[in-house]
Structure formats: C-alpha cells, structure tokens
Design a protein around this motif. Structure first.
Motif, PDB file in Angstrom:
ATOM      1  N   SER A  12       0.820  -1.222   0.000  1.00  0.00           N
ATOM      2  CA  SER A  12       0.000   0.000   0.000  1.00  0.00           C
ATOM      3  C   SER A  12       0.853   1.271   0.000  1.00  0.00           C
ATOM      4  N   ARG A  13       2.011   1.253   0.639  1.00  0.00           N
ATOM      5  CA  ARG A  13       2.874   2.444   0.635  1.00  0.00           C
ATOM      6  C   ARG A  13       3.424   2.709  -0.757  1.00  0.00           C
ATOM      7  N   MET A  14       3.768   1.662  -1.483  1.00  0.00           N
ATOM      8  CA  MET A  14       4.239   1.835  -2.856  1.00  0.00           C
ATOM      9  C   MET A  14       3.119   2.408  -3.724  1.00  0.00           C
ATOM     10  N   VAL A  15       1.914   1.861  -3.599  1.00  0.00           N
ATOM     11  CA  VAL A  15       0.776   2.340  -4.380  1.00  0.00           C
ATOM     12  C   VAL A  15       0.489   3.799  -4.041  1.00  0.00           C
ATOM     13  N   ASN A  16       0.549   4.146  -2.768  1.00  0.00           N
ATOM     14  CA  ASN A  16       0.324   5.526  -2.356  1.00  0.00           C
ATOM     15  C   ASN A  16       1.339   6.462  -3.017  1.00  0.00           C
ATOM     16  N   ALA A  17       2.597   6.060  -3.053  1.00  0.00           N
ATOM     17  CA  ALA A  17       3.632   6.901  -3.668  1.00  0.00           C
ATOM     18  C   ALA A  17       3.420   7.039  -5.170  1.00  0.00           C
ATOM     19  N   LEU A  73       0.571   9.446  -5.465  1.00  0.00           N
ATOM     20  CA  LEU A  73       0.955  10.782  -5.028  1.00  0.00           C
ATOM     21  C   LEU A  73       1.785  11.499  -6.078  1.00  0.00           C
ATOM     22  N   ALA A  74       2.481  10.744  -6.897  1.00  0.00           N
ATOM     23  CA  ALA A  74       3.255  11.343  -7.988  1.00  0.00           C
ATOM     24  C   ALA A  74       2.335  11.956  -9.045  1.00  0.00           C
ATOM     25  N   ARG A  75       1.038  11.648  -8.972  1.00  0.00           N
ATOM     26  CA  ARG A  75       0.124  12.062 -10.030  1.00  0.00           C
ATOM     27  C   ARG A  75      -1.111  12.823  -9.578  1.00  0.00           C
ATOM     28  N   VAL A  76      -1.566  12.606  -8.352  1.00  0.00           N
ATOM     29  CA  VAL A  76      -2.813  13.250  -7.894  1.00  0.00           C
ATOM     30  C   VAL A  76      -2.593  13.936  -6.545  1.00  0.00           C
ATOM     31  N   HIS A  77      -3.558  14.760  -6.159  1.00  0.00           N
ATOM     32  CA  HIS A  77      -3.480  15.464  -4.878  1.00  0.00           C
ATOM     33  C   HIS A  77      -3.483  14.480  -3.721  1.00  0.00           C
ATOM     34  N   ARG A  78      -2.763  14.845  -2.678  1.00  0.00           N
ATOM     35  CA  ARG A  78      -2.638  13.988  -1.498  1.00  0.00           C
ATOM     36  C   ARG A  78      -4.000  13.586  -0.941  1.00  0.00           C
ATOM     37  N   GLN A  79      -4.939  14.521  -0.901  1.00  0.00           N
ATOM     38  CA  GLN A  79      -6.236  14.208  -0.306  1.00  0.00           C
ATOM     39  C   GLN A  79      -7.017  13.166  -1.106  1.00  0.00           C
ATOM     40  N   GLU A  80      -6.629  12.916  -2.335  1.00  0.00           N
ATOM     41  CA  GLU A  80      -7.297  11.920  -3.171  1.00  0.00           C
ATOM     42  C   GLU A  80      -6.662  10.532  -3.068  1.00  0.00           C
ATOM     43  N   THR A  81      -5.426  10.461  -2.603  1.00  0.00           N
ATOM     44  CA  THR A  81      -4.701   9.193  -2.667  1.00  0.00           C
ATOM     45  C   THR A  81      -5.299   8.101  -1.784  1.00  0.00           C
ATOM     46  N   GLY A  82      -5.823   8.462  -0.626  1.00  0.00           N
ATOM     47  CA  GLY A  82      -6.368   7.436   0.277  1.00  0.00           C
ATOM     48  C   GLY A  82      -7.454   6.610  -0.381  1.00  0.00           C
ATOM     49  N   ASP A  83      -8.444   7.276  -0.965  1.00  0.00           N
ATOM     50  CA  ASP A  83      -9.525   6.564  -1.639  1.00  0.00           C
ATOM     51  C   ASP A  83      -9.006   5.799  -2.849  1.00  0.00           C
ATOM     52  N   LEU A  84      -8.083   6.418  -3.575  1.00  0.00           N
ATOM     53  CA  LEU A  84      -7.562   5.767  -4.778  1.00  0.00           C
ATOM     54  C   LEU A  84      -6.745   4.519  -4.439  1.00  0.00           C
ATOM     55  N   VAL A  85      -6.020   4.534  -3.326  1.00  0.00           N
ATOM     56  CA  VAL A  85      -5.284   3.332  -2.913  1.00  0.00           C
ATOM     57  C   VAL A  85      -6.267   2.178  -2.736  1.00  0.00           C
ATOM     58  N   HIS A  86      -7.380   2.452  -2.082  1.00  0.00           N
ATOM     59  CA  HIS A  86      -8.382   1.404  -1.870  1.00  0.00           C
ATOM     60  C   HIS A  86      -8.991   0.950  -3.198  1.00  0.00           C
ATOM     61  N   GLU A  87      -9.229   1.898  -4.100  1.00  0.00           N
ATOM     62  CA  GLU A  87      -9.761   1.540  -5.414  1.00  0.00           C
ATOM     63  C   GLU A  87      -8.775   0.670  -6.196  1.00  0.00           C
ATOM     64  N   VAL A  88      -7.486   0.982  -6.092  1.00  0.00           N
ATOM     65  CA  VAL A  88      -6.465   0.184  -6.778  1.00  0.00           C
ATOM     66  C   VAL A  88      -6.500  -1.255  -6.270  1.00  0.00           C
ATOM     67  N   PHE A  89      -6.549  -1.415  -4.951  1.00  0.00           N
ATOM     68  CA  PHE A  89      -6.542  -2.770  -4.404  1.00  0.00           C
ATOM     69  C   PHE A  89      -7.851  -3.501  -4.677  1.00  0.00           C
ATOM     70  N   LEU A  90      -8.953  -2.790  -4.714  1.00  0.00           N
ATOM     71  CA  LEU A  90     -10.224  -3.422  -5.067  1.00  0.00           C
ATOM     72  C   LEU A  90     -10.174  -3.915  -6.515  1.00  0.00           C
ATOM     73  N   GLN A  91      -9.658  -3.089  -7.401  1.00  0.00           N
ATOM     74  CA  GLN A  91      -9.504  -3.494  -8.800  1.00  0.00           C
ATOM     75  C   GLN A  91      -8.534  -4.670  -8.916  1.00  0.00           C
ATOM     76  N   ALA A  92      -7.444  -4.628  -8.154  1.00  0.00           N
ATOM     77  CA  ALA A  92      -6.468  -5.723  -8.178  1.00  0.00           C
ATOM     78  C   ALA A  92      -7.114  -7.019  -7.696  1.00  0.00           C
ATOM     79  N   TRP A  93      -7.915  -6.954  -6.647  1.00  0.00           N
ATOM     80  CA  TRP A  93      -8.577  -8.145  -6.117  1.00  0.00           C
ATOM     81  C   TRP A  93      -9.467  -8.774  -7.182  1.00  0.00           C
ATOM     82  N   ARG A  94     -10.213  -7.911  -7.882  1.00  0.00           N
ATOM     83  CA  ARG A  94     -11.123  -8.415  -8.912  1.00  0.00           C
ATOM     84  C   ARG A  94     -10.370  -9.005 -10.104  1.00  0.00           C
ATOM     85  N   ALA A  95      -9.228  -8.409 -10.443  1.00  0.00           N
ATOM     86  CA  ALA A  95      -8.479  -8.837 -11.622  1.00  0.00           C
ATOM     87  C   ALA A  95      -7.408  -9.885 -11.309  1.00  0.00           C
ATOM     88  N   LEU A  96      -7.216 -10.186 -10.037  1.00  0.00           N
ATOM     89  CA  LEU A  96      -6.144 -11.093  -9.635  1.00  0.00           C
ATOM     90  C   LEU A  96      -6.173 -12.450 -10.342  1.00  0.00           C
TER      91      LEU A  96
END
Length: 179
Positions: free
Chosen positions: A28-33, A36-59
């Motif tokens: 999760s720290r890697m995904v957050n970084a 963060l290289a691309r979006v505002h900090r306040q958006e990263t928390g939700d997006l980290v969860h979305e990334v992992f949800l998408q990863a779970w579905r596509a795993l």
C-alpha cells in the motif's frame, strides 16, 4: 521477498482474503507513492483502496504471480489517469503563497516540483521521501534493481535540488511546464 509475494499472490488467487490483506499491508505504501506522484494527497487514500479493489477483482487474470508488484503499480498509474479522465481538474499552485513565504518552503510547492521530474525519478523519490522506504525496500516493491533505485534517487534528488535552489523558484511551477 519475491518468493513470499509469489506465495501470497497464489493464495489470494485461490480466494484467501488474509493473503490479499498481507499484500495490501506490504504494497500500500508503494501504491500511495505512485498515486501521489500524479494526484493530490487528499485523493490518494480513496484511490489506494480503489487500486486494491480493482487488483482483487483482476487477480485471477494475473498469469505470473512474481509480476505482482509491477502489475499493481501499473493499475495505480492507470487509476490516476482515470481519476483525471473523470473531468477533475488539478488545482494550479499560486506563484506566491499567503504570508509571503518562499514557495520552496511549502510542501505543496515541493510536491509540484517532484511531479515535474521525469516519471522514473518521481515515484522512487516519493517512496523514499514521503513513505520513508529504503532503497532496498523500493527495489523489492518495484522490481527495479538496487542500482537502478540508487541511480533514480540520486539523479532525482539532484534535479529536485536544482529546481528548489535559491533563484530558481521565482519562475514558479508553470514556468517549469513551459520549458
């Protein structure tokens, strides 16, 4: 670490939620970084969860479990692109900040300068400076060699120092984009 990740991915592909939870904790720290290289900090928390949800579905479609770190980083990069495709605009930073403080002393300005660096340097710098990961940890998470991480960090820090050097900040982030 690669063998451990591979084992966790294989278990998660069989439906083991605890194994996927371990992958989340580790990456999760890697995904957050990456985000963060691309979006505002306040958006990263939700997006980290979305990334992992998408990863779970596509795993189940991930053919090579050892490729998980790079695959996950690609999902994060694409999620950041999708975020902006949904018509959200990135806020422009002002050239001067309230209270007359020097822009280089403001965290938002520094983050804008990091974002203006080449992509190879952005992510490794944010993993190091924001997430506090060591070079070997970054290498393990990203699949880069230790030498590549060291070079990316060194070159990225040099470029960042040049951008933040006295006199270089007067032009502001918009001038950086024009050159």
């Amino acid at each position: 670490m690669e063998a451990e990740t591979q084992g966790l991915v294989e278990a998660a592909q069989r439906g083991d939620r605890a194994a996927f939870g371990s992958l989340y904790e580790h990456y999760s720290r890697m995904v957050n970084a990456v985000l963060l290289a691309r979006v505002h900090r306040q958006e990263t928390g939700d997006l980290v969860h979305e990334v992992f949800l998408q990863a779970w579905r596509a795993l189940p479609s991930l053919r090579e479990p050892a490729a998980f770190p790079g695959w996950l980083a690609r999902i994060a990069r694409n999620k950041a692109l999708d975020f902006y495709r949904r018509a959200r605009q990135e806020e422009e930073l002002p050239l001067t900040l309230e209270g007359g403080s020097r822009p280089g002393e403001d965290g938002h300005y520094i983050l804008a300068m990091v974002r203006s660096l080449p992509e190879a340097y952005r992510e490794t710098l944010l993993m190091r400076l924001v997430e506090g990961l060591t070079g070997p940890e970054i290498a393990a998470l990203t699949g880069l060699t230790h030498e590549s991480v060291r070079v990316n960090l060194s070159r990225g820090m040099k470029m960042l120092r040049e951008k933040l050097a006295p006199g270089s900040w007067e032009a502001g982030p918009s001038a950086e984009r024009q050159s």
